[in-house]
Design a protein around this motif. Sequence first.
Motif, mmCIF file in Angstrom:
data_model
loop_
_atom_site.group_PDB
_atom_site.id
_atom_site.type_symbol
_atom_site.label_atom_id
_atom_site.label_comp_id
_atom_site.label_asym_id
_atom_site.label_seq_id
_atom_site.Cartn_x
_atom_site.Cartn_y
_atom_site.Cartn_z
ATOM 1 N N PHE A 147 54.983 77.006 6.518
ATOM 2 C CA PHE A 147 54.874 78.431 6.203
ATOM 3 C C PHE A 147 56.134 78.860 5.470
ATOM 4 O O PHE A 147 57.246 78.743 6.006
ATOM 5 N N ASN A 148 55.994 79.321 4.232
ATOM 6 C CA ASN A 148 57.129 79.763 3.427
ATOM 7 C C ASN A 148 57.239 81.281 3.481
ATOM 8 O O ASN A 148 56.318 82.004 3.097
ATOM 9 N N MET A 149 58.372 81.771 3.950
ATOM 10 C CA MET A 149 58.609 83.209 4.022
ATOM 11 C C MET A 149 59.315 83.724 2.767
ATOM 12 O O MET A 149 59.256 84.903 2.456
ATOM 13 N N SER A 150 60.029 82.813 2.069
ATOM 14 C CA SER A 150 60.681 83.140 0.804
ATOM 15 C C SER A 150 60.963 81.828 0.095
ATOM 16 O O SER A 150 60.578 80.749 0.558
ATOM 17 N N ASP A 151 61.658 81.885 -1.025
ATOM 18 C CA ASP A 151 61.982 80.656 -1.758
ATOM 19 C C ASP A 151 62.938 79.747 -0.978
ATOM 20 O O ASP A 151 62.986 78.539 -1.224
ATOM 21 N N THR A 152 63.709 80.314 -0.061
ATOM 22 C CA THR A 152 64.726 79.536 0.649
ATOM 23 C C THR A 152 64.524 79.517 2.157
ATOM 24 O O THR A 152 65.307 78.883 2.868
ATOM 25 N N THR A 153 63.501 80.180 2.661
ATOM 26 C CA THR A 153 63.309 80.284 4.112
ATOM 27 C C THR A 153 61.871 79.956 4.476
ATOM 28 O O THR A 153 60.933 80.378 3.792
ATOM 29 N N GLY A 154 61.700 79.212 5.553
ATOM 30 C CA GLY A 154 60.365 78.877 6.020
ATOM 31 C C GLY A 154 60.419 78.122 7.331
ATOM 32 O O GLY A 154 61.496 77.806 7.844
ATOM 33 N N PHE A 155 59.261 77.819 7.876
ATOM 34 C CA PHE A 155 59.211 77.043 9.100
ATOM 35 C C PHE A 155 57.972 76.161 9.080
ATOM 36 O O PHE A 155 57.027 76.380 8.314
ATOM 37 N N LYS A 156 57.996 75.144 9.950
ATOM 38 C CA LYS A 156 56.914 74.166 10.003
ATOM 39 C C LYS A 156 56.576 73.854 11.452
ATOM 40 O O LYS A 156 57.467 73.685 12.295
ATOM 41 N N LEU A 157 55.293 73.779 11.757
ATOM 42 C CA LEU A 157 54.804 73.379 13.065
ATOM 43 C C LEU A 157 53.994 72.101 12.902
ATOM 44 O O LEU A 157 53.233 71.971 11.936
ATOM 45 N N GLY A 158 54.150 71.176 13.831
ATOM 46 C CA GLY A 158 53.455 69.904 13.683
ATOM 47 C C GLY A 158 52.978 69.334 15.002
ATOM 48 O O GLY A 158 53.474 69.688 16.079
ATOM 49 N N ILE A 159 51.995 68.471 14.904
ATOM 50 C CA ILE A 159 51.485 67.744 16.058
ATOM 51 C C ILE A 159 51.170 66.315 15.617
ATOM 52 O O ILE A 159 50.736 66.088 14.484
ATOM 53 N N GLY A 160 51.441 65.366 16.497
ATOM 54 C CA GLY A 160 51.210 63.968 16.155
ATOM 55 C C GLY A 160 50.884 63.148 17.389
ATOM 56 O O GLY A 160 50.905 63.643 18.522
ATOM 57 N N ASN A 161 50.607 61.892 17.157
ATOM 58 C CA ASN A 161 50.251 60.970 18.235
ATOM 59 C C ASN A 161 50.972 59.656 18.025
ATOM 60 O O ASN A 161 50.798 59.009 16.989
ATOM 61 N N ARG A 162 51.822 59.290 18.983
ATOM 62 C CA ARG A 162 52.366 57.939 19.024
ATOM 63 C C ARG A 162 51.404 57.163 19.917
ATOM 64 O O ARG A 162 51.413 57.293 21.135
ATOM 65 N N PHE A 163 50.549 56.382 19.265
ATOM 66 C CA PHE A 163 49.374 55.825 19.916
ATOM 67 C C PHE A 163 49.727 55.039 21.173
ATOM 68 O O PHE A 163 50.682 54.267 21.194
ATOM 69 N N LYS A 164 48.955 55.297 22.242
ATOM 70 C CA LYS A 164 49.106 54.673 23.549
ATOM 71 C C LYS A 164 50.423 55.037 24.217
ATOM 72 O O LYS A 164 50.871 54.341 25.133
ATOM 73 N N ASP A 165 51.060 56.133 23.758
ATOM 74 C CA ASP A 165 52.360 56.484 24.339
ATOM 75 C C ASP A 165 52.513 57.980 24.580
ATOM 76 O O ASP A 165 52.732 58.399 25.713
ATOM 77 N N ALA A 166 52.417 58.803 23.516
ATOM 78 C CA ALA A 166 52.736 60.218 23.700
ATOM 79 C C ALA A 166 52.107 61.078 22.609
ATOM 80 O O ALA A 166 51.851 60.608 21.495
ATOM 81 N N ILE A 167 51.873 62.349 22.973
ATOM 82 C CA ILE A 167 51.509 63.377 22.015
ATOM 83 C C ILE A 167 52.798 64.084 21.593
ATOM 84 O O ILE A 167 53.621 64.446 22.443
#
Length: 204
Positions: A147-167
Amino acid sequence: YRKPLGDGYNSLSIGAQIGMNQIAIDPNLLFFDSQYNPEIGLDETLVSGEGFTNTTMKARDVNIGVAYNFDLDRSVPVRGEVGLAIYHVNNPKMNTMLGETMNFPRKVVLHGRAYFALNESFGVEPMAMYAGQGSARELIAGIGFGFNMSDTTGFKLGIGNRFKDAILFTAQFNMQKMSIGLGFDYNISSLRQANSFNNAMELS
């Protein structure tokens, strides 16, 4: 070494690392069961009976890697990278303290990611990484939402899976040239009971 490929973001990078692994031990600082005296406890005057063939172990090590950065100017702009790294290319060997030979198995790491800019303020970024060394394997796949709030500011949210270990859950805030990240691993492996269902959190 980085070689631009035409104009813009496209480039090819190649890197190498040469080093020396060293492990040393001072047997005089070690104590063993054979030096236990039932009357006084540890008796340093007793001979341990342990023999060390080597007290200093060395091995040269070579690692190499290559990465390709790309920028696809399409109806939905895509920018990303793919890479390959190989560790212990020279298959280094080290003689142990007992005179045995220990090998360093080659480690191969593949990674890739691509950011799809759906509009000026939002994009998605699928990513994956595979690592293998000897009989050990690790595979991670996930997706981030930027998500970009301006040309120099933003944030990111993520989700992933390390298979057979962790979310994996991640959050990252970007401001100019500074980034602050938070990661949380939710354990889903069979080790959950062994570690009392404890999870891991990282701040970077």
